[in-house]
Design a protein around this motif. Structure first.
Motif, PDB file in Angstrom:
ATOM      1  N   HIS A  32     -10.513 -13.805  -1.451  1.00 35.15           N
ATOM      2  CA  HIS A  32      -9.098 -12.953  -0.943  1.00 35.15           C
ATOM      3  C   HIS A  32      -7.940 -12.864  -2.345  1.00 35.15           C
ATOM      4  O   HIS A  32      -7.563 -12.457  -2.249  1.00 35.15           O
ATOM      5  CB  HIS A  32      -8.353 -13.765   0.206  1.00 35.15           C
ATOM      6  N   ILE A  33      -7.432 -14.212  -2.778  1.00 37.09           N
ATOM      7  CA  ILE A  33      -6.950 -14.132  -3.919  1.00 37.09           C
ATOM      8  C   ILE A  33      -6.817 -14.256  -5.175  1.00 37.09           C
ATOM      9  O   ILE A  33      -6.035 -12.202  -5.349  1.00 37.09           O
ATOM     10  CB  ILE A  33      -6.298 -15.352  -3.941  1.00 37.09           C
ATOM     11  N   ASN A  34      -8.320 -13.422  -5.115  1.00 36.37           N
ATOM     12  CA  ASN A  34      -8.950 -12.980  -6.252  1.00 36.37           C
ATOM     13  C   ASN A  34      -9.178 -11.338  -6.094  1.00 36.37           C
ATOM     14  O   ASN A  34      -8.523 -10.076  -7.021  1.00 36.37           O
ATOM     15  CB  ASN A  34     -10.719 -13.050  -6.476  1.00 36.37           C
ATOM     16  N   ALA A  35      -9.040 -10.773  -4.929  1.00 38.58           N
ATOM     17  CA  ALA A  35      -9.373  -9.516  -4.347  1.00 38.58           C
ATOM     18  C   ALA A  35      -7.940  -8.954  -4.738  1.00 38.58           C
ATOM     19  O   ALA A  35      -7.251  -7.621  -4.705  1.00 38.58           O
ATOM     20  CB  ALA A  35      -9.921  -9.198  -2.563  1.00 38.58           C
ATOM     21  N   GLY A  36      -6.509  -9.968  -4.177  1.00 38.98           N
ATOM     22  CA  GLY A  36      -5.083  -9.938  -3.664  1.00 38.98           C
ATOM     23  C   GLY A  36      -4.680  -9.243  -5.142  1.00 38.98           C
ATOM     24  O   GLY A  36      -3.611  -8.091  -5.345  1.00 38.98           O
ATOM     25  N   ALA A  37      -5.167 -10.063  -6.229  1.00 35.74           N
ATOM     26  CA  ALA A  37      -4.098  -9.858  -7.470  1.00 35.74           C
ATOM     27  C   ALA A  37      -5.232  -8.950  -8.327  1.00 35.74           C
ATOM     28  O   ALA A  37      -4.677  -8.366  -8.452  1.00 35.74           O
ATOM     29  CB  ALA A  37      -5.022 -11.067  -8.367  1.00 35.74           C
ATOM     30  N   ALA A  38      -6.509  -8.262  -7.826  1.00 40.07           N
ATOM     31  CA  ALA A  38      -7.124  -6.899  -7.722  1.00 40.07           C
ATOM     32  C   ALA A  38      -6.557  -6.040  -8.491  1.00 40.07           C
ATOM     33  O   ALA A  38      -6.062  -5.206  -8.838  1.00 40.07           O
ATOM     34  CB  ALA A  38      -8.355  -7.306  -8.249  1.00 40.07           C
ATOM     35  N   ALA A  39      -5.744  -5.830  -7.147  1.00 39.65           N
ATOM     36  CA  ALA A  39      -5.346  -5.150  -5.831  1.00 39.65           C
ATOM     37  C   ALA A  39      -4.030  -4.911  -6.770  1.00 39.65           C
ATOM     38  O   ALA A  39      -3.427  -3.449  -6.757  1.00 39.65           O
ATOM     39  CB  ALA A  39      -4.954  -5.371  -4.581  1.00 39.65           C
ATOM     40  N   LEU A  40      -3.607  -5.939  -6.830  1.00 40.03           N
ATOM     41  CA  LEU A  40      -2.220  -5.578  -7.761  1.00 40.03           C
ATOM     42  C   LEU A  40      -2.282  -5.082  -8.821  1.00 40.03           C
ATOM     43  O   LEU A  40      -1.652  -3.821  -9.651  1.00 40.03           O
ATOM     44  CB  LEU A  40      -1.490  -6.980  -7.815  1.00 40.03           C
ATOM     45  N   GLY A  41      -3.586  -5.262  -9.869  1.00 35.37           N
ATOM     46  CA  GLY A  41      -3.198  -5.308 -11.305  1.00 35.37           C
ATOM     47  C   GLY A  41      -3.938  -3.436 -11.258  1.00 35.37           C
ATOM     48  O   GLY A  41      -3.525  -2.918 -11.907  1.00 35.37           O
ATOM     49  N   ALA A  42      -4.415  -3.163  -9.917  1.00 31.89           N
ATOM     50  CA  ALA A  42      -5.238  -1.495 -10.088  1.00 31.89           C
ATOM     51  C   ALA A  42      -3.626  -0.795  -9.634  1.00 31.89           C
ATOM     52  O   ALA A  42      -3.752  -0.116 -10.390  1.00 31.89           O
ATOM     53  CB  ALA A  42      -6.372  -1.868  -9.462  1.00 31.89           C
ATOM     54  N   ILE A  43      -3.267  -1.192  -8.753  1.00 29.42           N
ATOM     55  CA  ILE A  43      -2.221  -0.202  -8.449  1.00 29.42           C
ATOM     56  C   ILE A  43      -0.768  -0.082  -9.482  1.00 29.42           C
ATOM     57  O   ILE A  43      -0.041   0.662  -9.527  1.00 29.42           O
ATOM     58  CB  ILE A  43      -1.239  -0.438  -7.129  1.00 29.42           C
ATOM     59  N   LEU A  44      -0.908  -1.108 -10.306  1.00 28.31           N
ATOM     60  CA  LEU A  44       0.014  -0.688 -11.716  1.00 28.31           C
ATOM     61  C   LEU A  44      -0.118   0.402 -11.919  1.00 28.31           C
ATOM     62  O   LEU A  44       0.511   0.263 -12.991  1.00 28.31           O
ATOM     63  CB  LEU A  44       0.092  -2.751 -12.197  1.00 28.31           C
ATOM     64  N   VAL A  45      -1.481   0.418 -12.777  1.00 24.46           N
ATOM     65  CA  VAL A  45      -2.530   1.769 -13.528  1.00 24.46           C
ATOM     66  C   VAL A  45      -1.927   2.522 -12.667  1.00 24.46           C
ATOM     67  O   VAL A  45      -1.582   3.433 -13.135  1.00 24.46           O
ATOM     68  CB  VAL A  45      -3.522   1.422 -14.004  1.00 24.46           C
ATOM     69  N   VAL A  46      -2.568   2.952 -11.625  1.00 22.09           N
ATOM     70  CA  VAL A  46      -2.780   3.699 -10.440  1.00 22.09           C
ATOM     71  C   VAL A  46      -1.129   4.679 -10.300  1.00 22.09           C
ATOM     72  O   VAL A  46      -1.329   5.425  -9.738  1.00 22.09           O
ATOM     73  CB  VAL A  46      -2.941   3.485  -9.339  1.00 22.09           C
ATOM     74  N   GLY A  47      -0.258   4.234 -10.035  1.00 26.42           N
ATOM     75  CA  GLY A  47       0.682   4.077  -9.350  1.00 26.42           C
ATOM     76  C   GLY A  47       1.012   4.402  -7.705  1.00 26.42           C
ATOM     77  O   GLY A  47       0.142   4.410  -7.345  1.00 26.42           O
ATOM     78  N   LYS A  48       2.508   4.686  -7.336  1.00 29.39           N
ATOM     79  CA  LYS A  48       2.780   5.018  -6.186  1.00 29.39           C
ATOM     80  C   LYS A  48       1.633   6.464  -5.314  1.00 29.39           C
ATOM     81  O   LYS A  48       1.853   7.347  -6.457  1.00 29.39           O
ATOM     82  CB  LYS A  48       4.375   4.959  -5.652  1.00 29.39           C
ATOM     83  N   ARG A  49       2.100   6.677  -4.152  1.00 32.02           N
ATOM     84  CA  ARG A  49       1.672   7.424  -3.696  1.00 32.02           C
ATOM     85  C   ARG A  49       2.544   8.647  -3.343  1.00 32.02           C
ATOM     86  O   ARG A  49       3.892   8.594  -3.622  1.00 32.02           O
ATOM     87  CB  ARG A  49       1.176   7.770  -1.736  1.00 32.02           C
ATOM     88  N   ILE A  50       3.021   9.767  -4.017  1.00 31.15           N
ATOM     89  CA  ILE A  50       3.196  11.135  -3.357  1.00 31.15           C
ATOM     90  C   ILE A  50       3.910  10.310  -2.228  1.00 31.15           C
ATOM     91  O   ILE A  50       3.453  10.329  -1.109  1.00 31.15           O
ATOM     92  CB  ILE A  50       2.421  12.720  -3.614  1.00 31.15           C
ATOM     93  N   GLY A  51       5.383  10.826  -1.796  1.00 30.15           N
ATOM     94  CA  GLY A  51       5.955  10.269  -1.041  1.00 30.15           C
ATOM     95  C   GLY A  51       6.504   9.452  -0.944  1.00 30.15           C
ATOM     96  O   GLY A  51       6.382   9.415   0.258  1.00 30.15           O
ATOM     97  N   PHE A  52       5.335   8.297  -1.184  1.00 28.66           N
ATOM     98  CA  PHE A  52       6.118   6.674  -0.850  1.00 28.66           C
ATOM     99  C   PHE A  52       7.347   6.977  -0.762  1.00 28.66           C
ATOM    100  O   PHE A  52       8.701   6.880  -1.462  1.00 28.66           O
ATOM    101  CB  PHE A  52       5.494   6.238  -2.495  1.00 28.66           C
ATOM    102  N   LYS A  53       7.737   6.239   0.293  1.00 32.61           N
ATOM    103  CA  LYS A  53       9.012   5.755   0.881  1.00 32.61           C
ATOM    104  C   LYS A  53       9.847   7.157   1.504  1.00 32.61           C
ATOM    105  O   LYS A  53      11.291   6.510   1.942  1.00 32.61           O
ATOM    106  CB  LYS A  53      10.090   4.812  -0.729  1.00 32.61           C
ATOM    107  N   LYS A  54       9.925   7.863   1.133  1.00 31.53           N
ATOM    108  CA  LYS A  54      10.254   9.144   1.882  1.00 31.53           C
ATOM    109  C   LYS A  54       9.475   9.981   3.197  1.00 31.53           C
ATOM    110  O   LYS A  54       9.769  10.032   4.336  1.00 31.53           O
ATOM    111  CB  LYS A  54      10.280  10.110   0.891  1.00 31.53           C
ATOM    112  N   ASP A  55       8.059  10.054   2.774  1.00 34.37           N
ATOM    113  CA  ASP A  55       7.308  10.873   3.800  1.00 34.37           C
ATOM    114  C   ASP A  55       6.548   9.431   5.189  1.00 34.37           C
ATOM    115  O   ASP A  55       6.227   8.105   4.298  1.00 34.37           O
ATOM    116  CB  ASP A  55       5.862  11.166   3.317  1.00 34.37           C
TER     117      ASP A  55
END
Length: 446
Positions: free
Chosen positions: A182-205
């Protein structure tokens, strides 16, 4: 996870049909968790991304199974090499293992242990996928799984669970995967989304779950399968420790669900089905490392604490600006950290090991060990996952095109849609009013 059931030196260890059957059932239960996760995540995304979300979990069943047979089991559980990785030529391709060859001092065959651990290896990268919903290429995600389990999961599993692994030898307690999963996957998720970025419309749609019944179904399958995940991690059922893990799993999950709902009611004024499902998963995550070292009362405390902390943590993405689509960080990273550290407070010293937490007279020693395990796994997974995602992004692009994201990754990546709203292919006319009467009349005339 313990290396096995301890036996006296004078005893001859023999294969136990009962334990072998028990562990095969537990392996099947853990396998069911990955489709359960697919439904859980699939219900939380929008209609245009359902199939992609399901496939991001299902593809892990295919990829990781093959890698585990070829070299993953050897890297994770082979003979220790410098406390960092393992290797055993007989484990390559699972080709040099005897049919009744036992795993260490346990009473189960090596094959059974290997397939049980395979199911853990499968679901861990699948957990990451929820953070990347709606916006990544399926080929890029598949390559990420290959690289990530090879460079991150297999080594970390060795550190935590294999004899000779440095966190195992340090005395870090992780009964079934608080750090390694769980910590392994959660930290990996954070690392990956820092590269991939936000969804279009995040916090708006609005990005509300399209099917809460699917979410509840997935959560129920996860809860069911988790009994194999936790109770099976003692690798047998001879001394009652697996039974304690089973009870603690149920108790902590129930407590976390109630804790999440109570926080939700006080904070937002409603008890939601999404909150109930998420709270249950938070409790499952938190009790995973601790289920073999705490009492049922300790499990209640861990569940309530994790439920409230994770409910609070899922809102951090809006304040800090990272787009964790389905709250992998808020539930799995935070829940895994909470459960791992709380061992240092609530370990009784009377179940899995003699190590005691602060509240049972053990001082801060075990808490310190747990902290080392949490921090090291988190940092390693975060940094390496970021690098892997960055390399993939530079080489082939991790994200789909903007137009494809807006239209939906199901159509762009899989040429399918989850639901046929037009009724095409059904071949049926409306079954109400005049149409129904005309159809009935034709049948009578015939």
């Amino acid at each position: 996870m313990p290396p096995g059931i301890l036996t006296l030196a004078a005893d001859k260890v023999t294969l136990s049909p009962a334990n072998t059957g028990f562990m095969l059932i537990c392996s099947a239960l853990v396998m069911v968790m990955t489709p359960g996760l697919a439904f859980f995540y699939g219900g939380m995304v929008r209609v245009k991304s359902v199939l992609n979300m399901l496939m991001m979990s299902f593809i892990s069943l295919g990829i990781v199974t093959i890698l585990w047979v070829l070299y993953g089991f050897g890297l994770a559980f082979g003979t220790d090499k410098g406390s960092l990785i393992g290797w055993d030529g007989d484990f390559a391709g699972l080709s040099g293992i005897g049919l009744t060859e036992l795993w260490g001092t346990t009473t189960i065959p090596v094959y059974v242990f290997a397939v049980f651990q395979l199911m853990f290896a499968i679901i861990t990268p699948a957990l990451i996928s929820g953070a990347l919903a709606d916006r990544v290429k399926f080929t890029a995600w598949s390559l990420f799984i290959v690289l990530w389990v090879t460079v991150v999961y297999f080594p970390v599993a060795h550190w935590v669970w294999a004899e000779g692994g440095w966190l195992f030898d340090l005395g870090v307690i992780d009964f079934a995967g608080g750090t390694a999963v769980h910590i392994n996957a959660g930290a990996a998720a954070l690392g990956a989304i820092l590269v991939v970025g936000k969804r279009i419309g995040f916090k708006k749609d609005p990005m509300r779950p399209h099917s809460l019944p699917l979410v509840m179904l997935g959560a129920g399958l996860l809860w069911f399968g988790w009994f194999g995940f936790n109770a099976g991690s003692w690798l047998g059922n001879d001394d009652g420790i697996g039974a304690v893990a089973f009870v603690n799993t149920q108790v902590a999950t129930a407590a976390a669900m109630l804790g999440w709902l109570a926080y939700e009611k006080l904070r937002h004024g409603s008890f939601t089905t999404l909150g109930a499902a998420s709270g249950a998963v938070a409790g499952l995550v938190a009790i995973t490392p601790a289920c073999g070292s705490v009492s049922p009362l300790g499990a209640i405390a861990i569940g309530v604490i994790a439920g409230v902390l994770c409910a609070m943590a899922v809102n951090l993405k809006y304040k800090l600006g990272y787009d964790d689509s389905l709250d992998v960080i808020g539930v799995h990273l935070v829940g895994g950290i909470a459960g791992s550290l709380l061992i240092g407070l609530f370990a009784t010293g009377g179940v899995q090991s003699k190590a005691k937490g602060l509240f049972y007279g053990g001082g801060f020693e075990q808490l310190g060990k747990q902290t080392v395990g949490v921090v090291c796994v988190l940092l390693y997974s975060l940094v390496v996952s970021y690098v892997l995602a960055k390399v993939i992004d530079l080489v082939m692009g991790f994200r789909v095109d903007e137009d494809e994201e807006i239209a939906g990754v199901d159509q762009a990546e899989h040429a399918e849609t989850a639901y046929d709203f037009a009724g095409a292919g059904g071949g049926s006319a409306p079954r109400t009013g005049p149409a129904l009467g005309q159809a009935l009349n034709k049948k009578v005339d015939a």
